[in-house]
Design an enzyme around this catalytic site. Structure first.
Site, short mmCIF file in Angstrom:
data_model
loop_
_atom_site.label_atom_id
_atom_site.label_comp_id
_atom_site.label_asym_id
_atom_site.label_seq_id
_atom_site.Cartn_x
_atom_site.Cartn_y
_atom_site.Cartn_z
N CYS A 338 0.83 -1.21 0.00
CA CYS A 338 0.00 0.00 0.00
C CYS A 338 0.87 1.26 0.00
CB CYS A 338 -0.91 -0.01 1.23
SG CYS A 338 -2.15 1.29 1.20
N ARG A 448 -13.13 1.05 -3.96
CA ARG A 448 -12.51 1.07 -2.63
C ARG A 448 -11.81 2.41 -2.38
NH1 ARG A 448 -8.20 -0.32 0.80
NH2 ARG A 448 -8.93 -1.71 2.47
N GLU A 519 19.20 -5.22 17.66
CA GLU A 519 19.59 -6.24 18.64
C GLU A 519 18.57 -7.38 18.71
OE1 GLU A 519 21.05 -5.67 23.11
OE2 GLU A 519 18.86 -5.52 22.91
#
Length: 534
Positions: A338, A448, A519
């Site tokens: 997206c 959409r 880390e």
């Protein structure tokens, strides 16, 4: 030099209580935008709790709507490279639920919903029925359409007619298509039946002992009232977590629609096919179109549950809850394919969005679904720890065997195509009519993103490829077991308990710096092999 003086070990727990503040941050302290800005899943960790139970005891049951609970908080996204009937069936069998995309014709989408609902049943109360006058050709047509060919035969070819026989695939093999079923069916005298009113447990016992493939249920007059299938008995044994409708024992199925006029006719077909949950598919849910659609659905289909969205703020959520939404979908621009945030400068970091909406919606009993940004088990656990009831996955499932599309090889890697519904590729698909008015366009990608009438199509997604992840039947159990271990490390036995502790401040969190993120991942090796499960 005098020896150091230490506190007695027996006072450690009492001394812990003397600290003014608990270790780490509360959820509300963590997700404070004024202090920390917007957070994504990689920006924090959950601190460990106390373990006094095995991981296998962790319950992952969670509500995805006001009334629907599933055994695993996992949903597949309504994207045309992620969820069609194969994905939806597998997701439901494994404890989650699939949302069938709508970048296709309404008739085709309805047929996919029907395939999911017909895949597994308890008592089949609307079985396909034929008459003695039907032919073998009719059986093969049903096989092609529905995937089965064990069909009861009644005198009038309808449910409620007098049962006169049953036909199976073996009966019609090597027979001319024109052969009448009366000549090949197993007659009524050789059938094993059960009386109407028998319990599902009793009927399963009869079916098991009979060694037959189908068990017709008949009333006192010998008329067919329902059917039970041995294949469903086997599925019950193999898939104990399956998401099913309590009354019919059929698999749960969700499907997406848009918010325009033609979507109302589309929904009628989906409901007729047996749809359980409708997902209103929009990149920005706070619109008049969606509000009107929710109200129409609630008046037209009051028992159909509606998941609305997408939203990232309390303001958006409030509008849709007020309109009658049964669940909310959270996310705007956080998916791997997206580019909405890049193109429109609108959206919100997903971690902050999930907390903000979940904290508000839970006060009204409305579950929320974290949609986008999920790329590993840790992200799923973090979404739940922020208040989400479930996660919706696109890219994480796109490379599985059950997703639509064909595998291909590139530089020695087995890949599958994956694209955003805002990509130009997706906008070119579907059933767009070039001369149609905006409200008549039937394309999931353009509706959409509210771009049906645009003279220039602006992409809000990209098209790419993802690596083969194998079958969902191995991948989803991996996600489930990993998630159980995550909750175990938090010291919580269920999602419900975890979220209760999260919002009460008992569950603690920690922000991660950029160095901490390095880390926390594989580092310092010349080379390594990362095998996720075996």
């Amino acid at each position: 030099m005098a020896p150091a003086t230490f506190l007695p070990a027996s006072s450690a727990l009492a001394h812990l209580k003397s600290y003014a503040q608990d270790d780490g941050l509360s959820l509300r302290q963590l997700v404070d935008s004024q202090l920390h800005g917007g957070l994504t899943y990689n920006d924090f960790l959950v601190l460990p709790g106390h373990i006094d139970f095995p991981s296998g005891e962790v319950s992952l049951e969670s509500r995805i709507t006001r009334k629907t609970t599933i055994k695993a908080p996992l949903m597949s996204s309504p994207m045309d490279t992620v969820t069609e009937s194969g994905m939806a069936i597998a997701m439901a069998l494994l404890g989650g639920i699939g949302v069938i995309h709508h970048n296709m014709t309404p008739v085709l989408q309805a047929s996919m919903v029907r395939a999911v609902k017909k895949f597994e049943n308890g008592f089949i109360t609307d079985p396909v029925v034929l008459a003695p006058e039907n032919t073998c050709a009719d059986v093969w047509k049903i096989k092609e359409k529905f995937g089965f060919c064990g069909i009861p035969i009644t005198d009038n070819g309808k449910l409620g007619g007098k049962l006169v026989g049953i036909v199976t695939g073996r009966d019609v093999q090597f027979r001319p298509f024109s052969t009448l079923l009366s000549a090949v069916m197993t007659g009524q005298a050789d059938l094993v039946t059960a009386p109407a009113g028998v319990t599902l447990e009793q009927a399963n016992a009869i079916l098991r002992d009979s060694k037959k493939g189908k068990l017709p249920l008949v009333n006192d007059s010998g008329c067919l009232v329902a059917l039970l299938a041995r294949s469903d008995l086997l599925k019950n044994k193999d898939f104990p977590l399956a998401s099913k409708k309590p009354e019919s024992k059929q698999l749960l199925c969700a499907a997406a629609i848009g918010t325009r006029g033609p979507d109302r006719d589309r929904l009628r077909l989906l409901v007729e096919a047996g749809l359980d949950i409708v997902v209103l598919d929009s990149s920005q849910g706070n619109s008049t179109y969606q509000i009107d659609m929710i109200k129409w659905i609630k008046s037209e289909f009051p028992d159909l549950e509606v998941i609305a969205g997408n939203v990232v703020t309390r303001d958006q959520a409030a509008v849709l809850i007020d309109a009658g939404a049964d669940g909310l979908r959270i996310g705007m621009g956080s998916g791997s394919i997206c580019i909405t945030q890049e193109v429109t400068a609108v959206g919100r970091p997903q971690g902050t969005a999930v907390f903000a909406v979940a904290e508000f919606a839970r006060q009204f009993g409305v579950p929320v679904i974290a949609d986008g940004g999920i790329s590993n088990i840790g992200h799923i656990a973090k979404a739940l720890a922020l208040g989400a009831s479930a996660v919706m996955m696109g890219g994480l499932l796109a490379g599985t065997t059950e997703s639509p599309g064909e595998f291909f090889f590139n530089e020695g890697k087995r890949l599958k195509k994956y694209r955003g519904m805002g990509s130009i590729d997706a906008m070119d698909a579907g059933t767009v009519k070039e001369t149609a008015a905006a409200d008549d366009v039937d394309n999931a990608a353009t509706s959409r993103y509210f771009s049906e009438g645009d003279s220039v199509r602006v992409a809000q997604g990209v098209a790419g490829a993802v690596v083969d992840k194998g079958s969902l039947h191995k991948f989803i159990p991996y996600l489930i077991v990993g998630l159980q271990h995550s909750l175990q490390d938090m010291g919580t036995r269920s999602i419900v308990e975890m979220q209760r502790r999260a919002f009460s401040g008992e569950l603690r969190y920690e922000l991660r710096t950029a160095s901490a993120q390095i880390e926390g991942n594989v580092h310092g090796l010349h080379s390594y092999e990362k095998r996720l499960f075996s």
